[in-house]
Design a protein around this motif. Structure first.
Motif, PDB file in Angstrom:
ATOM      1  N   CYS A 194       0.821  -1.210   0.000  1.00 37.56           N
ATOM      2  CA  CYS A 194       0.000   0.000   0.000  1.00 37.56           C
ATOM      3  C   CYS A 194       0.855   1.261   0.000  1.00 37.56           C
ATOM      4  N   SER A 195       0.311   2.299  -0.610  1.00 39.37           N
ATOM      5  CA  SER A 195       0.930   3.614  -0.515  1.00 39.37           C
ATOM      6  C   SER A 195       0.583   4.205   0.853  1.00 39.37           C
ATOM      7  N   VAL A 196       1.193   5.326   1.171  1.00 41.87           N
ATOM      8  CA  VAL A 196       0.913   5.974   2.453  1.00 41.87           C
ATOM      9  C   VAL A 196      -0.550   6.411   2.513  1.00 41.87           C
ATOM     10  N   ASN A 197      -1.082   6.911   1.407  1.00 44.22           N
ATOM     11  CA  ASN A 197      -2.493   7.316   1.384  1.00 44.22           C
ATOM     12  C   ASN A 197      -3.418   6.123   1.600  1.00 44.22           C
ATOM     13  N   ASP A 198      -3.129   4.994   0.944  1.00 44.29           N
ATOM     14  CA  ASP A 198      -3.940   3.788   1.132  1.00 44.29           C
ATOM     15  C   ASP A 198      -3.884   3.321   2.584  1.00 44.29           C
ATOM     16  N   LEU A 249      -6.285   2.478   7.884  1.00 44.90           N
ATOM     17  CA  LEU A 249      -6.077   2.581   9.330  1.00 44.90           C
ATOM     18  C   LEU A 249      -6.850   3.730   9.967  1.00 44.90           C
ATOM     19  N   ASP A 250      -7.567   4.500   9.165  1.00 47.43           N
ATOM     20  CA  ASP A 250      -8.377   5.611   9.633  1.00 47.43           C
ATOM     21  C   ASP A 250      -7.537   6.610  10.442  1.00 47.43           C
ATOM     22  N   CYS A 251      -6.433   7.025   9.829  1.00 44.38           N
ATOM     23  CA  CYS A 251      -5.572   8.026  10.449  1.00 44.38           C
ATOM     24  C   CYS A 251      -5.118   8.996   9.364  1.00 44.38           C
ATOM     25  N   ASP A 252      -4.367  10.006   9.754  1.00 42.61           N
ATOM     26  CA  ASP A 252      -3.849  10.928   8.744  1.00 42.61           C
ATOM     27  C   ASP A 252      -2.506  10.414   8.217  1.00 42.61           C
ATOM     28  N   ARG A 253      -2.064  11.025   7.120  1.00 40.53           N
ATOM     29  CA  ARG A 253      -0.807  10.609   6.486  1.00 40.53           C
ATOM     30  C   ARG A 253       0.373  10.774   7.435  1.00 40.53           C
ATOM     31  N   LYS A 254       0.332  11.816   8.251  1.00 41.83           N
ATOM     32  CA  LYS A 254       1.450  12.106   9.151  1.00 41.83           C
ATOM     33  C   LYS A 254       1.693  10.949  10.122  1.00 41.83           C
ATOM     34  N   ARG A 255       0.618  10.403  10.664  1.00 40.77           N
ATOM     35  CA  ARG A 255       0.781   9.287  11.610  1.00 40.77           C
ATOM     36  C   ARG A 255       1.359   8.055  10.910  1.00 40.77           C
TER      37      ARG A 255
END
Length: 163
Positions: A37-41, A46-52
């Motif tokens: 998966c990419s970071v966005n996927d 995981l229902d979080c933001d990209r930063k986490r």
């Protein structure tokens, strides 16, 4: 003496709060999803933001966990009808499979496509997959009380029972 005891108690409380912020399930999910998966996927699943997600990947990289995408990993594509039927069957029939187990079983499907399918197609309606009482073919139904895959299947079997 009270000042040092208070400082020690504060330091212990701070350590506990730092320790509680690390979710082993989240870290395991990031380790599992990082290859396909990419970071966005990953953030969507995981229902979080990209930063986490990026922070977790960065910390894992510092620990020596390779942060690369597998070139043989499945690409994001819509699920075929056969894959949808398999996922629905595995998810609803009480086999004890969670999302990550489904991803392991359905290796040819991208985790995000499985997540989206479960979230929008299977989850809200709560479909059941059971064998037809007439022909024993598996079929999906929104109610567990439905016993036949079609009205013709039940009628044909009912006529044979009365004859």
């Amino acid at each position: 003496m009270n000042i040092s005891a208070t400082a020690t108690a504060t330091a212990t409380a701070e350590r506990r709060s730092v320790t509680l912020k690390v979710d082993p399930g989240f870290i395991a999910a990031v380790i599992f999803l990082r290859r396909s998966c990419s970071v966005n996927d990953m953030a969507t699943i995981l229902d979080c933001d990209r930063k986490r997600a990026l922070t977790a990947l960065g910390r894992l990289a510092k620990l020596g966990v390779p942060v690369f995408r597998d070139p043989k990993a499945p690409r994001y594509r819509p699920l075929s009808q056969a894959q949808q039927a398999d996922i629905t069957t595995l998810y609803n029939n009480g086999r004890g499979l969670d999302f990550y187990a489904l991803c392991r079983v359905m290796r040819e499907a991208h985790p995000l496509s499985i997540f989206v399918f479960l979230h929008y197609e299977v989850g809200p309606r709560g479909w059941w997959v059971r064998p037809c009482a007439g022909c024993a073919a598996p079929f999906a139904t929104p109610r567990p009380s439905v016993r036949f895959c079609s009205s013709g299947c039940g009628v044909a079997q009912g006529e044979l029972a009365w004859a």
